[in-house]
Write an enzyme that holds these catalytic residues in place. Structure first.
Site, PDB file in Angstrom:
ATOM      1  N   TYR A   1       0.852  -1.165   0.017  1.00  0.00           N
ATOM      2  CA  TYR A   1      -0.048   0.039   0.122  1.00  0.00           C
ATOM      3  C   TYR A   1       0.924   1.292  -0.034  1.00  0.00           C
ATOM      4  CZ  TYR A   1      -4.744   1.815  -0.134  1.00  0.00           C
ATOM      5  OH  TYR A   1      -5.904   2.253  -0.407  1.00  0.00           O
ATOM      6  N   LEU A   2       1.857   0.998  -0.891  1.00  0.00           N
ATOM      7  CA  LEU A   2       2.915   2.205  -0.981  1.00  0.00           C
ATOM      8  C   LEU A   2       2.542   3.743  -1.126  1.00  0.00           C
ATOM      9  CD1 LEU A   2       5.472  -0.160  -3.120  1.00  0.00           C
ATOM     10  CD2 LEU A   2       5.202   0.061  -0.610  1.00  0.00           C
TER      11      LEU A   2
ATOM     12  N   ASP B   1       9.000   5.304  11.490  1.00  0.00           N
ATOM     13  CA  ASP B   1       9.253   4.304  12.362  1.00  0.00           C
ATOM     14  C   ASP B   1      10.652   4.503  13.197  1.00  0.00           C
ATOM     15  OD1 ASP B   1       6.580   3.005  11.864  1.00  0.00           O
ATOM     16  OD2 ASP B   1       7.418   2.873   9.927  1.00  0.00           O
TER      17      ASP B   1
ATOM     18  N   HIS C   1       7.243   5.489   0.973  1.00  0.00           N
ATOM     19  CA  HIS C   1       8.008   4.819   0.165  1.00  0.00           C
ATOM     20  C   HIS C   1       8.748   5.092  -0.837  1.00  0.00           C
ATOM     21  CE1 HIS C   1       4.448   2.500   2.453  1.00  0.00           C
ATOM     22  NE2 HIS C   1       5.483   1.930   2.865  1.00  0.00           N
TER      23      HIS C   1
ATOM     24  N   SER D   1       0.085   4.403   5.571  1.00  0.00           N
ATOM     25  CA  SER D   1      -1.010   3.457   4.861  1.00  0.00           C
ATOM     26  C   SER D   1      -2.147   3.405   5.639  1.00  0.00           C
ATOM     27  CB  SER D   1      -0.347   2.015   4.615  1.00  0.00           C
ATOM     28  OG  SER D   1       0.931   2.286   3.833  1.00  0.00           O
TER      29      SER D   1
HETATM   30  O1  PAF Z   1       7.849  -0.766   8.386  1.00  0.00           O
HETATM   31  C1  PAF Z   1       7.242  -1.761   7.587  1.00  0.00           C
HETATM   32  O2  PAF Z   1       6.550  -1.419   6.768  1.00  0.00           O
HETATM   33  C2  PAF Z   1       7.617  -2.867   8.370  1.00  0.00           C
HETATM   34  O3  PAF Z   1       7.557  -3.130   9.643  1.00  0.00           O
HETATM   35  C3  PAF Z   1       8.564  -3.688   7.810  1.00  0.00           C
HETATM   36  C4  PAF Z   1       9.928  -3.058   8.016  1.00  0.00           C
HETATM   37  C5  PAF Z   1       8.605  -3.876   6.363  1.00  0.00           C
HETATM   38  C6  PAF Z   1       8.492  -5.299   8.272  1.00  0.00           C
HETATM   39  O4  PAF Z   1       7.433  -6.059   7.974  1.00  0.00           O
END
Ligand code: PAF
Length: 286
Positions: free
Chosen positions: A32-33, A150, A37, A186
């Site tokens: 769901y970029l 994150d 991303h 997302s």
């Molecule tokens: O940040 C994310 O989208 C997820 O935690 C990851 C790093 C792809 C691991 O599933």
């Protein structure tokens, strides 16, 4: 651009690239970029010969009452975005490919994962460390790209790479925001129009906290209070945490006398959103 679903196909492709002496980047995602991303992929594209994007909604990082089933998915949209950036390979495994019957080995971490999101999401980082280690073993990238939104995840992955002697450079990329300040996520798609407006309280509190830190405030508790006051004024917001922690250890601090992370997690209705700012040595960064 190729889209493959098996570990064997990824290994075969990467083996070929490595034989040719090419560098390989990995951008791990749950799909769901969005523009956040895209910024990771663009950076990976610039810095490496080949770019692999994994699109996998990892079940082990969701708790029993979390949004695994409803997490948004759209491979067609993801593939178009990856293609537009010049990604070489999408790895889109089924859950059984990553976690075959009988799977029972996990990568876990102490200390850093026991704070912030680790408190309200107790299995989350075990799932993240496990799936990211698996992806690292499958793709064997030279570099891997993660978003600073994150921030705890980024710190955890850096620590894991250090602790487990993985020969991979971890690259953190700045938060990408909507024009009005909301950090791209997302999960923003879960918000109703009213909640979308209310969600701006997160970035407002982050910007105010950053300004306070830049103005020379050294008391971490005053920073937390100022950010908390802003969020508490929004009726649709419910605070999970507002904390200031050491940037490396993720442990709470009293004085802003070292690199730190100011991080918040806030429920807007049922949607849990996060945001943060970091201050590396020598000044506030986004
Ligand atoms: O940040 C994310 O989208 C997820 O935690 C990851 C790093 C792809 C691991 O599933």
């Amino acid at each position: 651009m190729k889209i493959v679903e098996t570990i064997a196909e990824v290994r075969e492709q990467v083996k070929q690239w490595k034989k040719e002496g090419l560098t390989v980047a990995l951008v791990p995602t749950m799909g769901y970029l969005h523009e956040g991303h895209r910024s990771l992929m663009e950076r990976a594209r610039k810095e490496n010969d080949r770019v692999v994007v994994s699109v996998f909604v990892n079940p082990t990082q969701f708790g029993p009452n979390e949004d695994l089933a409803s997490y948004p998915r759209d491979l067609e949209h993801d593939a178009a975005l990856c293609d537009s950036v010049g990604v070489d390979l999408i790895f889109h495994p089924a859950p059984e490919e990553m976690y075959p019957k009988g799977f029972c080995s996990f990568v876990d971490m102490d200390v850093l994962t026991k704070e912030l999101c680790g408190l309200s999401r107790p299995v989350h980082f075990r799932g993240v460390c496990t799936v990211v280690s698996k992806l690292f073993h499958i793709v064997t990238p030279d570099r891997a790209y993660f978003g600073e939104k994150d921030a705890q995840q980024l710190a955890v992955i850096k620590r894991m790479v250090l602790d487990l002697n993985l020969d991979i450079e971890i690259v953190g990329c700045p938060i990408v925001r909507e024009a009005d300040g909301l950090a791209k996520s997302s999960r923003n798609t879960y918000l109703s129009p009213e909640e979308r407006k209310a969600a701006l309280v997160l970035s407002r509190s982050i910007f105010a906290g950053k300004k306070l830190a830049e103005s020379g405030e050294t008391d971490a508790h005053k920073l937390v209070q100022a950010m908390t006051d802003i969020i508490s004024a929004e009726p649709l917001a419910r605070i999970d945490y507002v904390k200031v922690v050491d940037l490396l250890t993720m442990q709470q601090i009293d004085k802003l006398d070292r690199p730190f992370l100011a991080a918040i997690a806030v429920y807007i209705g049922k949607t849990r959103l996060i945001d943060n700012f970091m201050v590396q040595a020598g000044g506030a960064g986004a």
